[in-house]
Design a protein around this motif. Structure first.
Motif, mmCIF file in Angstrom:
data_model
loop_
_atom_site.group_PDB
_atom_site.id
_atom_site.type_symbol
_atom_site.label_atom_id
_atom_site.label_comp_id
_atom_site.label_asym_id
_atom_site.label_seq_id
_atom_site.Cartn_x
_atom_site.Cartn_y
_atom_site.Cartn_z
ATOM 1 N N LEU A 50 0.804 -1.214 0.000
ATOM 2 C CA LEU A 50 0.000 0.000 0.000
ATOM 3 C C LEU A 50 0.841 1.270 0.000
ATOM 4 N N TYR A 51 1.805 1.371 0.895
ATOM 5 C CA TYR A 51 2.530 2.638 1.016
ATOM 6 C C TYR A 51 3.402 2.954 -0.201
ATOM 7 N N PRO A 52 4.039 1.974 -0.836
ATOM 8 C CA PRO A 52 4.716 2.295 -2.099
ATOM 9 C C PRO A 52 3.726 2.754 -3.184
ATOM 10 N N ALA A 53 2.533 2.166 -3.204
ATOM 11 C CA ALA A 53 1.513 2.591 -4.172
ATOM 12 C C ALA A 53 1.080 4.026 -3.890
ATOM 13 N N LEU A 54 0.895 4.370 -2.622
ATOM 14 C CA LEU A 54 0.515 5.738 -2.266
ATOM 15 C C LEU A 54 1.600 6.730 -2.686
ATOM 16 N N GLN A 55 2.859 6.360 -2.478
ATOM 17 C CA GLN A 55 3.965 7.239 -2.900
ATOM 18 C C GLN A 55 3.984 7.395 -4.417
ATOM 19 N N ARG A 56 3.770 6.291 -5.117
ATOM 20 C CA ARG A 56 3.738 6.327 -6.585
ATOM 21 C C ARG A 56 2.610 7.237 -7.085
ATOM 22 N N LEU A 57 1.433 7.119 -6.461
ATOM 23 C CA LEU A 57 0.289 7.944 -6.862
ATOM 24 C C LEU A 57 0.516 9.422 -6.534
ATOM 25 N N TRP A 62 -1.704 12.164 -8.707
ATOM 26 C CA TRP A 62 -3.079 11.668 -8.738
ATOM 27 C C TRP A 62 -3.711 11.769 -7.356
ATOM 28 N N ILE A 63 -2.882 11.815 -6.319
ATOM 29 C CA ILE A 63 -3.355 12.031 -4.952
ATOM 30 C C ILE A 63 -2.415 13.017 -4.276
ATOM 31 N N ASP A 64 -2.895 13.646 -3.215
ATOM 32 C CA ASP A 64 -2.013 14.415 -2.346
ATOM 33 C C ASP A 64 -2.344 14.036 -0.916
ATOM 34 N N SER A 65 -1.567 14.572 0.008
ATOM 35 C CA SER A 65 -1.725 14.141 1.396
ATOM 36 C C SER A 65 -1.477 15.286 2.362
ATOM 37 N N GLU A 66 -1.974 15.082 3.568
ATOM 38 C CA GLU A 66 -1.720 16.026 4.660
ATOM 39 C C GLU A 66 -1.817 15.263 5.975
#
Length: 110
Positions: A50-57, A62-66
């Motif tokens: 999951l976390y490598p996929a989130l970093q890739r996205l 395609w996504i951002d985070s906070e």
């Protein structure tokens, strides 16, 4: 009889994450739990995937985070779909459906 769990096909995780985030922001554990819930426990996403996929996205924008505080008063990184991610979700969904049809056709052949 419990449903049999399946490994995620390579490339499938991105579209599942995008779709899971389409209603709103979630933290990583929530994304994994939601995928498992919606698939009736057939799909299970581990942190190592999951976390490598989130970093890739995030790199694809395609996504951002906070960082936010969870309901349990813990800090967690929340991910959300960007406008570019919404477009990508549409394209990835169409691509996935084409692949499903192709596999279905192959399975029907004798």
């Amino acid at each position: 009889m419990a449903p049999e769990r399946s490994d995620l096909l390579q490339g499938t995780l991105d579209v599942l994450v995008l779709k899971t985030l389409s209603p709103g922001a979630m933290h990583g554990w929530g994304i994994a739990a939601r995928i498992q819930q919606l698939s009736q426990a057939v799909l299970e996403v581990n942190q190592g995937s999951l976390y490598p996929a989130l970093q890739r996205l995030e790199q694809k924008e395609w996504i951002d985070s906070e960082w936010r505080v969870t309901d349990n008063n813990r800090r967690a990184k929340y991910y959300r779909l960007t406008p570019l991610g919404k477009k990508a979700l549409g394209a990835e969904t169409q691509s996935w459906r084409r692949h499903v049809l192709a596999v279905e056709q192959l399975l029907r052949t004798t």
